[in-house]
Design a protein around this motif. Structure first.
Motif, PDB file in Angstrom:
ATOM      1  N   ASN A   9       0.846   2.750   0.987  1.00  0.00           N
ATOM      2  CA  ASN A   9      -0.371   2.159   1.543  1.00  0.00           C
ATOM      3  C   ASN A   9      -0.210   1.862   3.027  1.00  0.00           C
ATOM      4  O   ASN A   9      -1.101   2.140   3.831  1.00  0.00           O
ATOM      5  N   SER A  10       0.924   1.288   3.371  1.00  0.00           N
ATOM      6  CA  SER A  10       1.183   0.927   4.755  1.00  0.00           C
ATOM      7  C   SER A  10       1.226   2.152   5.656  1.00  0.00           C
ATOM      8  O   SER A  10       0.639   2.170   6.745  1.00  0.00           O
ATOM      9  N   PHE A  21      -5.518  -5.342  -4.588  1.00  0.00           N
ATOM     10  CA  PHE A  21      -5.142  -4.257  -5.487  1.00  0.00           C
ATOM     11  C   PHE A  21      -5.777  -4.441  -6.862  1.00  0.00           C
ATOM     12  O   PHE A  21      -6.097  -3.463  -7.544  1.00  0.00           O
ATOM     13  N   SER A  45       0.071   1.813 -10.176  1.00  0.00           N
ATOM     14  CA  SER A  45       0.448   2.770  -9.139  1.00  0.00           C
ATOM     15  C   SER A  45      -0.082   4.176  -9.407  1.00  0.00           C
ATOM     16  O   SER A  45      -0.283   4.965  -8.476  1.00  0.00           O
ATOM     17  N   ALA A  88      -2.197   3.790   6.237  1.00  0.00           N
ATOM     18  CA  ALA A  88      -3.141   3.016   7.046  1.00  0.00           C
ATOM     19  C   ALA A  88      -2.807   3.006   8.530  1.00  0.00           C
ATOM     20  O   ALA A  88      -3.685   2.750   9.359  1.00  0.00           O
ATOM     21  N   GLY A 116      -3.415   4.344  -3.252  1.00  0.00           N
ATOM     22  CA  GLY A 116      -2.682   4.500  -1.994  1.00  0.00           C
ATOM     23  C   GLY A 116      -3.505   4.176  -0.766  1.00  0.00           C
ATOM     24  O   GLY A 116      -2.986   4.210   0.349  1.00  0.00           O
ATOM     25  N   LEU A 117      -4.783   3.845  -0.954  1.00  0.00           N
ATOM     26  CA  LEU A 117      -5.676   3.614   0.187  1.00  0.00           C
ATOM     27  C   LEU A 117      -6.261   2.207   0.209  1.00  0.00           C
ATOM     28  O   LEU A 117      -7.206   1.940   0.954  1.00  0.00           O
ATOM     29  N   ILE A 118      -5.713   1.301  -0.583  1.00  0.00           N
ATOM     30  CA  ILE A 118      -6.253  -0.070  -0.641  1.00  0.00           C
ATOM     31  C   ILE A 118      -6.163  -0.764   0.713  1.00  0.00           C
ATOM     32  O   ILE A 118      -7.119  -1.407   1.168  1.00  0.00           O
ATOM     33  N   VAL A 119      -5.035  -0.638   1.376  1.00  0.00           N
ATOM     34  CA  VAL A 119      -4.868  -1.291   2.681  1.00  0.00           C
ATOM     35  C   VAL A 119      -5.816  -0.676   3.704  1.00  0.00           C
ATOM     36  O   VAL A 119      -6.450  -1.389   4.490  1.00  0.00           O
ATOM     37  N   SER A 120      -5.959   0.636   3.684  1.00  0.00           N
ATOM     38  CA  SER A 120      -6.892   1.297   4.607  1.00  0.00           C
ATOM     39  C   SER A 120      -8.311   0.799   4.404  1.00  0.00           C
ATOM     40  O   SER A 120      -9.042   0.522   5.367  1.00  0.00           O
TER      41      SER A 120
END
Length: 255
Positions: free
Chosen positions: A140-141, A63, A103, A144, A109-113
Protein backbone atom coordinates in the motif's frame (compact mmCIF):
# COMPACT_ATOMS: atom_id res chain seq x y z
CA UNK A 1 0.02 16.59 -2.13
CA UNK A 2 3.48 15.04 -2.25
CA UNK A 3 3.63 11.51 -0.84
CA UNK A 4 6.84 10.06 0.57
CA UNK A 5 7.13 6.55 1.98
CA UNK A 6 9.87 5.67 4.43
CA UNK A 7 10.53 1.94 4.23
CA UNK A 8 13.01 -0.84 4.82
CA UNK A 9 12.48 -4.57 5.32
CA UNK A 10 14.67 -4.41 8.41
CA UNK A 11 13.62 -2.81 11.68
CA UNK A 12 15.65 -0.46 13.84
CA UNK A 13 17.17 1.55 11.01
CA UNK A 14 15.60 4.94 11.80
CA UNK A 15 12.36 4.92 9.81
CA UNK A 16 10.16 6.52 12.46
CA UNK A 17 12.83 9.05 13.45
CA UNK A 18 13.14 10.04 9.80
CA UNK A 19 9.36 10.41 9.39
CA UNK A 20 9.05 12.65 12.43
CA UNK A 21 12.19 14.69 11.74
CA UNK A 22 11.41 15.39 8.08
CA UNK A 23 7.71 15.96 8.74
CA UNK A 24 8.42 18.49 11.47
CA UNK A 25 10.88 20.40 9.30
CA UNK A 26 8.32 20.59 6.50
CA UNK A 27 5.69 21.84 8.96
CA UNK A 28 8.12 24.45 10.29
CA UNK A 29 8.45 25.71 6.72
CA UNK A 30 4.70 26.30 6.69
CA UNK A 31 3.59 23.14 4.90
CA UNK A 32 0.55 21.16 6.00
CA UNK A 33 1.90 17.73 6.88
CA UNK A 34 0.22 14.35 7.38
CA UNK A 35 2.03 11.42 9.00
CA UNK A 36 0.53 8.00 8.23
CA UNK A 37 1.46 5.12 10.55
CA UNK A 38 1.14 1.75 8.80
CA UNK A 39 3.32 -0.25 11.19
CA UNK A 40 1.38 -2.58 13.54
CA UNK A 41 4.07 -1.96 16.15
CA UNK A 42 2.90 1.65 16.17
CA UNK A 43 6.26 3.29 16.86
CA UNK A 44 5.15 6.53 15.24
CA UNK A 45 1.85 6.44 17.14
CA UNK A 46 3.66 5.80 20.42
CA UNK A 47 6.13 8.59 19.63
CA UNK A 48 3.30 11.08 20.13
CA UNK A 49 1.94 9.50 23.29
CA UNK A 50 -0.82 7.25 21.95
CA UNK A 51 -1.18 3.56 22.75
CA UNK A 52 -1.56 1.35 19.61
CA UNK A 53 -3.18 -1.33 21.79
CA UNK A 54 -5.97 0.94 23.00
CA UNK A 55 -6.53 3.58 20.33
CA UNK A 56 -10.17 3.89 19.21
CA UNK A 57 -9.72 4.96 15.58
CA UNK A 58 -6.70 4.11 13.46
CA UNK A 59 -5.47 3.14 10.01
CA UNK A 60 -7.00 -0.27 10.70
CA UNK A 61 -10.48 1.28 10.30
CA UNK A 62 -9.66 2.23 6.71
CA UNK A 63 -8.85 -1.34 5.76
CA UNK A 64 -11.99 -2.61 7.46
CA UNK A 65 -14.00 -0.37 5.11
CA UNK A 66 -12.71 -2.64 2.30
CA UNK A 67 -11.94 0.21 -0.05
CA UNK A 68 -15.00 2.34 0.76
CA UNK A 69 -13.23 5.27 2.37
CA UNK A 70 -15.71 7.38 4.38
CA UNK A 71 -16.18 11.02 3.42
CA UNK A 72 -15.53 12.12 7.01
CA UNK A 73 -12.21 10.29 7.23
CA UNK A 74 -10.45 13.43 8.50
CA UNK A 75 -12.91 13.91 11.37
CA UNK A 76 -12.77 10.32 12.57
CA UNK A 77 -9.14 9.42 12.29
CA UNK A 78 -6.76 12.41 12.22
CA UNK A 79 -5.01 13.32 15.47
CA UNK A 80 -2.77 16.23 16.37
CA UNK A 81 0.95 15.84 17.08
CA UNK A 82 3.26 17.98 19.17
CA UNK A 83 4.27 19.84 16.01
CA UNK A 84 1.96 22.67 14.87
CA UNK A 85 0.73 22.03 11.34
CA UNK A 86 1.45 18.30 11.47
CA UNK A 87 -1.30 15.70 11.96
CA UNK A 88 -1.23 11.91 12.05
CA UNK A 89 -3.26 8.86 11.11
CA UNK A 90 -2.25 6.53 13.96
CA UNK A 91 -1.71 2.77 13.86
CA UNK A 92 -3.36 0.00 15.82
CA UNK A 93 -1.75 -3.33 16.62
CA UNK A 94 -4.80 -4.84 14.90
CA UNK A 95 -3.08 -4.01 11.61
CA UNK A 96 -1.05 -7.17 12.17
CA UNK A 97 -4.15 -9.25 11.42
CA UNK A 98 -4.66 -7.87 7.93
CA UNK A 99 -2.43 -10.37 6.13
CA UNK A 100 -4.52 -13.23 7.45
CA UNK A 101 -7.92 -11.65 7.05
CA UNK A 102 -8.12 -9.45 3.97
CA UNK A 103 -4.83 -9.35 2.07
CA UNK A 104 -6.26 -11.47 -0.78
CA UNK A 105 -9.36 -9.35 -1.26
CA UNK A 106 -9.47 -7.26 -4.40
CA UNK A 107 -8.38 -3.64 -4.06
CA UNK A 108 -6.61 -4.04 -0.71
CA UNK A 109 -3.35 -2.74 -2.15
CA UNK A 110 -4.85 0.69 -2.85
CA UNK A 111 -6.44 1.61 0.50
CA UNK A 112 -3.77 4.17 1.36
CA UNK A 113 -3.96 5.70 -2.13
CA UNK A 114 -7.73 6.06 -1.82
CA UNK A 115 -7.43 7.57 1.66
CA UNK A 116 -4.89 10.14 0.53
CA UNK A 117 -7.09 11.01 -2.44
CA UNK A 118 -9.82 12.01 0.04
CA UNK A 119 -7.32 14.21 1.90
CA UNK A 120 -5.49 15.52 -1.14
CA UNK A 121 -6.46 19.17 -0.76
CA UNK A 122 -5.97 19.22 3.02
CA UNK A 123 -2.24 18.55 3.10
CA UNK A 124 0.88 19.49 1.18
CA UNK A 125 2.94 16.45 2.22
CA UNK A 126 2.15 12.96 3.47
CA UNK A 127 4.90 10.82 5.02
CA UNK A 128 4.17 7.12 5.49
CA UNK A 129 5.87 4.99 8.16
CA UNK A 130 5.89 1.33 7.14
CA UNK A 131 6.34 -2.11 8.72
CA UNK A 132 9.61 -3.99 8.10
CA UNK A 133 7.79 -6.81 6.32
CA UNK A 134 6.68 -7.35 2.74
CA UNK A 135 2.90 -7.57 2.77
CA UNK A 136 -0.29 -5.65 2.12
CA UNK A 137 0.76 -2.67 4.28
CA UNK A 138 4.14 -2.15 2.63
CA UNK A 139 2.61 -2.66 -0.82
CA UNK A 140 0.00 0.00 0.00
CA UNK A 141 2.75 2.40 0.95
CA UNK A 142 4.77 1.80 -2.21
CA UNK A 143 1.69 2.05 -4.43
CA UNK A 144 0.76 5.43 -2.94
CA UNK A 145 4.11 7.20 -2.93
CA UNK A 146 5.93 9.32 -5.47
CA UNK A 147 9.20 9.17 -3.55
CA UNK A 148 10.60 6.33 -1.45
CA UNK A 149 13.19 6.92 1.27
CA UNK A 150 15.10 3.87 2.51
CA UNK A 151 16.92 4.51 5.81
CA UNK A 152 19.79 2.04 6.26
CA UNK A 153 21.85 1.69 9.40
CA UNK A 154 25.56 1.76 8.56
CA UNK A 155 26.33 -1.76 9.71
CA UNK A 156 26.69 -5.08 7.87
CA UNK A 157 23.38 -6.77 8.74
CA UNK A 158 21.44 -3.69 7.64
CA UNK A 159 23.14 -3.87 4.25
CA UNK A 160 21.77 -7.39 3.77
CA UNK A 161 18.28 -6.10 4.60
CA UNK A 162 18.67 -3.42 1.95
CA UNK A 163 19.14 -6.11 -0.70
CA UNK A 164 15.65 -7.43 0.08
CA UNK A 165 14.21 -3.92 -0.10
CA UNK A 166 15.78 -3.25 -3.51
CA UNK A 167 14.33 -6.55 -4.76
CA UNK A 168 10.89 -5.41 -3.56
CA UNK A 169 11.31 -2.06 -5.32
CA UNK A 170 12.12 -3.89 -8.56
CA UNK A 171 9.08 -6.12 -8.12
CA UNK A 172 6.76 -3.15 -7.57
CA UNK A 173 8.30 -1.33 -10.53
CA UNK A 174 7.50 -4.28 -12.80
CA UNK A 175 3.96 -4.75 -11.50
CA UNK A 176 3.04 -1.06 -11.68
CA UNK A 177 4.99 -0.40 -14.86
CA UNK A 178 6.45 2.77 -13.45
CA UNK A 179 9.83 3.69 -12.06
CA UNK A 180 9.80 4.17 -8.30
CA UNK A 181 12.01 7.09 -7.33
CA UNK A 182 13.98 5.99 -4.27
CA UNK A 183 16.88 7.26 -2.18
CA UNK A 184 18.96 5.29 0.31
CA UNK A 185 19.56 7.26 3.52
CA UNK A 186 22.56 6.07 5.60
CA UNK A 187 21.65 6.36 9.29
CA UNK A 188 23.24 5.90 12.73
CA UNK A 189 26.61 6.67 11.21
CA UNK A 190 29.55 6.76 13.62
CA UNK A 191 32.75 7.87 11.94
CA UNK A 192 34.72 6.68 14.98
CA UNK A 193 34.11 3.02 14.09
CA UNK A 194 35.56 1.08 11.17
CA UNK A 195 32.31 -0.86 10.81
CA UNK A 196 30.37 2.33 10.07
CA UNK A 197 33.02 3.67 7.71
CA UNK A 198 33.22 0.41 5.75
CA UNK A 199 29.45 0.04 5.59
CA UNK A 200 29.02 3.58 4.27
CA UNK A 201 31.70 2.96 1.64
CA UNK A 202 29.92 -0.24 0.55
CA UNK A 203 26.56 1.53 0.37
CA UNK A 204 28.00 4.24 -1.87
CA UNK A 205 29.65 1.72 -4.16
CA UNK A 206 26.59 -0.52 -4.52
CA UNK A 207 23.86 2.13 -4.81
CA UNK A 208 25.34 4.87 -6.95
CA UNK A 209 22.68 7.22 -8.20
CA UNK A 210 20.27 6.21 -5.44
CA UNK A 211 22.07 7.26 -2.25
CA UNK A 212 22.20 10.51 -0.32
CA UNK A 213 25.67 12.08 -0.33
CA UNK A 214 25.75 12.50 3.46
CA UNK A 215 24.57 10.42 6.46
CA UNK A 216 22.46 10.80 9.59
CA UNK A 217 24.92 10.55 12.49
CA UNK A 218 24.56 8.82 15.82
CA UNK A 219 23.14 11.50 18.12
CA UNK A 220 21.71 10.92 21.60
CA UNK A 221 19.55 14.02 21.08
CA UNK A 222 17.44 11.99 18.63
CA UNK A 223 16.69 9.50 21.40
CA UNK A 224 15.96 12.35 23.83
CA UNK A 225 13.50 13.89 21.35
CA UNK A 226 11.70 10.56 20.98
CA UNK A 227 11.40 10.17 24.74
CA UNK A 228 9.83 13.63 25.02
CA UNK A 229 7.50 13.14 22.05
CA UNK A 230 9.11 16.00 20.15
CA UNK A 231 10.89 16.34 16.83
CA UNK A 232 14.66 16.83 17.03
CA UNK A 233 14.25 20.32 15.56
CA UNK A 234 11.99 21.23 18.49
CA UNK A 235 14.36 19.84 21.10
CA UNK A 236 17.65 21.12 19.71
CA UNK A 237 17.64 22.58 16.24
CA UNK A 238 21.43 22.90 16.20
CA UNK A 239 22.20 19.32 17.20
CA UNK A 240 24.07 17.07 14.77
CA UNK A 241 20.93 15.07 14.07
CA UNK A 242 18.81 18.16 13.39
CA UNK A 243 21.41 19.64 11.05
CA UNK A 244 21.66 16.35 9.16
CA UNK A 245 17.90 16.11 8.65
CA UNK A 246 17.79 19.75 7.50
CA UNK A 247 20.44 18.91 4.91
CA UNK A 248 18.53 15.81 3.83
CA UNK A 249 15.30 17.74 3.41
CA UNK A 250 17.08 20.37 1.35
CA UNK A 251 18.36 17.61 -0.95
CA UNK A 252 14.91 16.02 -1.25
CA UNK A 253 13.18 19.30 -2.06
CA UNK A 254 15.76 20.19 -4.71
CA UNK A 255 15.65 16.80 -6.45
Amino acid sequence: MHVWSIANQKGGVGKTTSVVSLGALLAEQGHRVLLFDLDPQGSLTSYFGLNPDEIEHSAFDLFMQKGKIPENVSEDILVDTSVPGMKMIPASTALATLERNISQQEGMGLIVSKTLAKLWDDFDYALIDTPPLLGVLLINSLAACEKLLVPVQTEFLALKGLERMVHTIQMVTRSQRRELDYMVIPTMFDRRTQASMKSLKTLREQHQGHIWDLAIPVDTKLRDASREGKAISQLDGESRGARAYKSLLKTLLSA
